[in-house]
Write an enzyme that holds these catalytic residues in place. Structure first.
Site, mmCIF file in Angstrom:
data_model
loop_
_atom_site.group_PDB
_atom_site.id
_atom_site.type_symbol
_atom_site.label_atom_id
_atom_site.label_comp_id
_atom_site.label_asym_id
_atom_site.label_seq_id
_atom_site.Cartn_x
_atom_site.Cartn_y
_atom_site.Cartn_z
ATOM 1 N N SER A 1 30.548 34.895 52.984
ATOM 2 C CA SER A 1 30.253 36.285 53.368
ATOM 3 C C SER A 1 28.944 36.738 52.749
ATOM 4 O O SER A 1 28.197 37.513 53.356
ATOM 5 C CB SER A 1 31.396 37.211 52.928
ATOM 6 O OG SER A 1 32.577 36.898 53.616
ATOM 7 N N HIS B 1 36.658 31.665 57.015
ATOM 8 C CA HIS B 1 37.965 32.272 56.721
ATOM 9 C C HIS B 1 38.970 31.925 57.824
ATOM 10 O O HIS B 1 40.113 31.578 57.548
ATOM 11 C CB HIS B 1 37.857 33.804 56.644
ATOM 12 C CG HIS B 1 37.040 34.333 55.508
ATOM 13 N ND1 HIS B 1 35.983 35.198 55.697
ATOM 14 C CD2 HIS B 1 37.123 34.142 54.164
ATOM 15 C CE1 HIS B 1 35.463 35.531 54.512
ATOM 16 N NE2 HIS B 1 36.120 34.896 53.570
ATOM 17 N N ARG C 1 34.959 25.457 48.581
ATOM 18 C CA ARG C 1 33.789 24.928 49.281
ATOM 19 C C ARG C 1 32.996 23.956 48.430
ATOM 20 O O ARG C 1 32.328 23.075 48.935
ATOM 21 C CB ARG C 1 32.858 26.084 49.697
ATOM 22 C CG ARG C 1 33.383 26.887 50.852
ATOM 23 C CD ARG C 1 32.714 28.224 50.948
ATOM 24 N NE ARG C 1 33.102 29.056 49.819
ATOM 25 C CZ ARG C 1 32.880 30.344 49.742
ATOM 26 N NH1 ARG C 1 32.244 30.963 50.708
ATOM 27 N NH2 ARG C 1 33.271 31.040 48.695
ATOM 28 N N LYS D 1 33.298 46.768 42.604
ATOM 29 C CA LYS D 1 32.510 45.939 43.519
ATOM 30 C C LYS D 1 31.886 46.802 44.612
ATOM 31 O O LYS D 1 32.511 47.745 45.098
ATOM 32 C CB LYS D 1 33.448 44.900 44.176
ATOM 33 C CG LYS D 1 32.929 43.467 44.061
ATOM 34 C CD LYS D 1 33.986 42.503 44.581
ATOM 35 C CE LYS D 1 33.415 41.148 44.918
ATOM 36 N NZ LYS D 1 34.446 40.202 45.346
HETATM 37 P P1 ADP Z 1 36.391 36.897 47.339
HETATM 38 O O1 ADP Z 1 35.598 38.140 47.131
HETATM 39 O O2 ADP Z 1 37.781 36.971 46.798
HETATM 40 O O3 ADP Z 1 35.693 35.590 46.996
HETATM 41 P P2 ADP Z 1 35.906 36.169 50.097
HETATM 42 O O4 ADP Z 1 36.206 37.023 51.267
HETATM 43 O O5 ADP Z 1 34.472 35.861 49.812
HETATM 44 O O6 ADP Z 1 36.618 36.903 48.908
HETATM 45 O O7 ADP Z 1 36.680 34.795 50.207
HETATM 46 C C1 ADP Z 1 38.081 34.744 50.319
HETATM 47 C C2 ADP Z 1 38.563 33.306 50.276
HETATM 48 O O8 ADP Z 1 38.066 32.592 51.397
HETATM 49 C C3 ADP Z 1 38.093 32.503 49.045
HETATM 50 O O9 ADP Z 1 39.152 31.668 48.624
HETATM 51 C C4 ADP Z 1 36.993 31.663 49.566
HETATM 52 O O10 ADP Z 1 36.885 30.456 48.829
HETATM 53 C C5 ADP Z 1 37.478 31.392 50.974
HETATM 54 N N1 ADP Z 1 36.358 31.072 51.851
HETATM 55 C C6 ADP Z 1 35.307 31.848 52.155
HETATM 56 N N2 ADP Z 1 34.460 31.208 52.982
HETATM 57 C C7 ADP Z 1 35.003 29.991 53.224
HETATM 58 C C8 ADP Z 1 34.605 28.853 53.983
HETATM 59 N N3 ADP Z 1 33.450 28.844 54.651
HETATM 60 N N4 ADP Z 1 35.410 27.770 53.987
HETATM 61 C C9 ADP Z 1 36.563 27.779 53.278
HETATM 62 N N5 ADP Z 1 36.989 28.806 52.525
HETATM 63 C C10 ADP Z 1 36.231 29.907 52.496
#
Ligand code: ADP
Length: 156
Positions: free
Chosen positions: A128, A17, A90, A41
């Protein structure tokens, strides 16, 4: 003023992130990292905890604000005057999922554009979900977490 919302669960925030926000910084005047609250969720960490971590990590970044919202992301963007959404890609399954959401947000949000950044190879395995499994499994998640954050592995 170009304002982007970076919406997510951030349960917890990872180095993936942070890398995305850093790379998006030159593109926007302001990036609002916003925790979306989805009542159906289940989260591992409380909203308060997730926000506290975000504030800690982005402290000192003038362009970055931390917030949270309920209901539709597109409506939240309109409320704060953001014309852009920031999301990371990703892999192909991210793409399939994000494509539909972005098309819907463009309609519901009356022209909101989603800007996608492809994750850098060293971060593309980090999510995450994986970090939560590492923590719940009792292992050290430090390699996936920003320096400012320490999360003790759960005791089995
Ligand atoms: P959500 O529940 O909306 O998927 P996340 O917190 O898992 O929320 O992810 C938020 C954003 O961050 C998403 O667009 C996800 O693709 C991006 N993201 C998460 N991890 C990575 C990473 N390792 N590299 C690039 N983008 C990421």
């Amino acid at each position: 003023m170009k304002i982007a919302v970076f919406p997510g669960s951030f349960d917890p925030i990872t180095v993936g992130h942070v890398n995305l926000v850093e790379r998006a910084m030159p593109l926007f005047d302001k990036i609002v990292v916003a925790v979306g609250i989805n009542s159906s969720k289940k989260y591992l960490f409380s909203l308060e905890q997730r926000i506290e971590w975000l504030k800690l990590v982005f402290r000192g970044q003038e362009k970055v604000e931390v917030d949270h919202f309920q209901h539709l992301t597109a409506h939240y963007c309109q409320k704060i005057g953001a014309r852009y959404l920031l999301r990371g890609l990703r892999n192909a399954s991210d793409f399939d999922y994000e494509k539909t959401i972005s098309q819907v947000n463009h309609i519901v949000g009356e022209g909101i554009e989603t800007v996608f950044l492809i994750s850098q190879p060293e971060y593309s395995h980090i999510s995450s979900t994986i970090v939560r499994e590492v923590i719940i499994g009792g292992a050290d998640a430090t390699p996936f977490l920003p320096d400012e954050i320490r999360i003790e592995p759960f005791k089995p």
